[in-house]
Design a protein around this motif. Structure first.
Motif, PDB file in Angstrom:
ATOM      1  N   ALA A 124      40.098  40.579  33.964  1.00 21.72           N
ATOM      2  CA  ALA A 124      40.614  39.227  34.204  1.00 21.72           C
ATOM      3  C   ALA A 124      40.495  38.844  35.679  1.00 21.72           C
ATOM      4  N   LYS A 125      40.751  39.803  36.561  1.00 20.65           N
ATOM      5  CA  LYS A 125      40.640  39.552  38.001  1.00 20.65           C
ATOM      6  C   LYS A 125      39.202  39.253  38.388  1.00 20.65           C
ATOM      7  N   GLU A 126      38.267  40.021  37.845  1.00 20.97           N
ATOM      8  CA  GLU A 126      36.850  39.776  38.142  1.00 20.97           C
ATOM      9  C   GLU A 126      36.411  38.401  37.648  1.00 20.97           C
ATOM     10  N   ALA A 127      36.874  38.015  36.454  1.00 21.11           N
ATOM     11  CA  ALA A 127      36.513  36.712  35.903  1.00 21.11           C
ATOM     12  C   ALA A 127      37.074  35.581  36.755  1.00 21.11           C
ATOM     13  N   ALA A 128      38.332  35.705  37.185  1.00 23.13           N
ATOM     14  CA  ALA A 128      38.956  34.661  38.000  1.00 23.13           C
ATOM     15  C   ALA A 128      38.285  34.544  39.366  1.00 23.13           C
ATOM     16  N   GLN A 129      37.997  35.678  39.978  1.00 26.62           N
ATOM     17  CA  GLN A 129      37.369  35.656  41.299  1.00 26.62           C
ATOM     18  C   GLN A 129      35.922  35.178  41.234  1.00 26.62           C
ATOM     19  N   SER A 130      35.219  35.502  40.141  1.00 23.31           N
ATOM     20  CA  SER A 130      33.838  35.052  39.995  1.00 23.31           C
ATOM     21  C   SER A 130      33.769  33.550  39.763  1.00 23.31           C
ATOM     22  N   ASN A 131      34.751  33.014  39.054  1.00 21.81           N
ATOM     23  CA  ASN A 131      34.749  31.585  38.737  1.00 21.81           C
ATOM     24  C   ASN A 131      35.220  30.719  39.896  1.00 21.81           C
ATOM     25  N   LYS A 132      36.028  31.279  40.796  1.00 19.49           N
ATOM     26  CA  LYS A 132      36.650  30.467  41.849  1.00 19.49           C
ATOM     27  C   LYS A 132      35.638  29.768  42.765  1.00 19.49           C
ATOM     28  N   PRO A 133      34.589  30.447  43.266  1.00 18.80           N
ATOM     29  CA  PRO A 133      33.629  29.729  44.126  1.00 18.80           C
ATOM     30  C   PRO A 133      32.962  28.558  43.416  1.00 18.80           C
ATOM     31  N   TYR A 134      32.647  28.740  42.128  1.00 19.53           N
ATOM     32  CA  TYR A 134      32.029  27.659  41.361  1.00 19.53           C
ATOM     33  C   TYR A 134      32.987  26.481  41.208  1.00 19.53           C
ATOM     34  N   ALA A 135      34.248  26.778  40.847  1.00 21.19           N
ATOM     35  CA  ALA A 135      35.238  25.714  40.667  1.00 21.19           C
ATOM     36  C   ALA A 135      35.489  24.975  41.982  1.00 21.19           C
ATOM     37  N   ASP A 136      35.568  25.716  43.083  1.00 20.06           N
ATOM     38  CA  ASP A 136      35.788  25.080  44.388  1.00 20.06           C
ATOM     39  C   ASP A 136      34.612  24.190  44.772  1.00 20.06           C
ATOM     40  N   LYS A 137      33.404  24.663  44.487  1.00 22.00           N
ATOM     41  CA  LYS A 137      32.213  23.878  44.834  1.00 22.00           C
ATOM     42  C   LYS A 137      32.113  22.617  43.991  1.00 22.00           C
ATOM     43  N   VAL A 138      32.438  22.722  42.703  1.00 22.32           N
ATOM     44  CA  VAL A 138      32.429  21.541  41.839  1.00 22.32           C
ATOM     45  C   VAL A 138      33.426  20.511  42.339  1.00 22.32           C
TER      46      VAL A 138
END
Length: 288
Positions: free
Chosen positions: A35-49
């Motif tokens: 879950a931590k890996e998924a959240a951290q991997s998604n965060k840069p994409y969400a921030d950029k969007v």
């Protein structure tokens, strides 16, 4: 004073509870890593969007019109609450409930959409109007879940029955720290940040085809899905970390209680043996 059999039974039950909490701790620890890996991997994409959408909204200008930008004078306030499906996660769900209650000015003018069985039960028993609930997805959310939730919220907002939508979730900071937060989803408001320009920083320039307005109109629903999905991942990691910490503490407390019960058991047994010896000596003295 309790008899030896009762104490042995108590020790056995505490040891069984300790084994269960230890197993739950190991399961939560294993799931937390993913879950931590998924959240951290998604965060840069969400921030950029979010950054790109805000930049496009700024370039589109104040005259641009879109259903997700409408500001209604009447209607109810909707809060999307992300909590847990199961308990034994410490103060994770209760912190979300407190954050949600702090955003409710008038219960009659507020409706909820809940994610997690705990949120549904908590607010239903307190008389809140729950429009829809989602269960069974708090620990393992998928993009399809976020899309379903976003489409439902967009439809309700477009109908005019809802004037604004907020989301309460828990931001994952670390394995020992999670922070409940409130985010405004609709109507969308661009966050113009001129701090970089004032300090002489670089400003991104985009070329829009066919136009900034059309690009923004297409991206706004996708942006909402991305924000909700990121919050679901953050909440899942927060829930598992809270459960891991709670079960670790419970296992330690069970071991400490077993040690105290063992000491108490030995004292009671020693007192019983001493009492029997005293009776034997007393009987022998009486026969002399």
């Amino acid at each position: 004073m309790a008899n030896l059999q009762d104490i042995r039974r108590h020790i056995k039950s505490v040891k069984s509870i300790g084994q269960i909490t230890n197993a739950m701790n190991m399961v939560a620890t294993s799931r937390l890593r993913h879950a931590k890996e998924a959240a951290q991997s998604n965060k840069p994409y969400a921030d950029k969007v979010a950054e790109v959408v805000n930049e496009i909204a700024t370039n589109a200008g104040a005259d641009f019109s879109h259903p997700l930008l409408m500001k209604y004078e009447s209607g109810k306030k909707l809060i999307l609450v992300l909590a847990a499906d199961k308990g034994l996660a410490g103060a994770y769900s209760s912190n979300v409930f407190k954050e949600t209650a702090a955003n409710v000015e008038n219960k009659a003018d507020t409706v909820l959409v809940t994610v997690g069985r705990k949120a549904k039960d908590h607010f239903k028993h307190r008389g809140y109007d729950i429009l829809r609930d989602y269960t069974g997805i708090s620990e393992r959310p998928r993009y399809e879940h976020a899309k379903e939730i976003a489409e439902d919220l967009i439809e309700r907002f477009r109908s005019g029955e809802i004037k604004e939508i907020y989301m309460v979730y828990t931001r994952f900071v670390s394995a020992i720290s999670c922070v409940p937060e409130t985010v405004k989803l609709l109507p969308f408001e661009s966050k113009e940040n001129n701090e970089g320009e004032e300090k002489g920083g670089l400003h991104a320039e985009y070329i829009y085809e066919p136009s900034a307005e059309e690009v923004l109109g297409f991206l706004l629903p996708q942006y909402l899905v991305t924000v909700i999905y990121a919050a679901l991942l953050q909440s899942a990691a927060s829930e598992l970390s809270s459960r891991m910490n709670a079960m670790s503490s419970a296992t330690d407390n069970a071991a400490e209680l077993v040690a105290k019960l063992d000491l108490y058991y030995n004292k009671v047994r020693q007192a019983s043996i001493t009492g029997e010896i005293t009776e034997i000596v007393g009987g022998a003295e009486a026969l002399k």
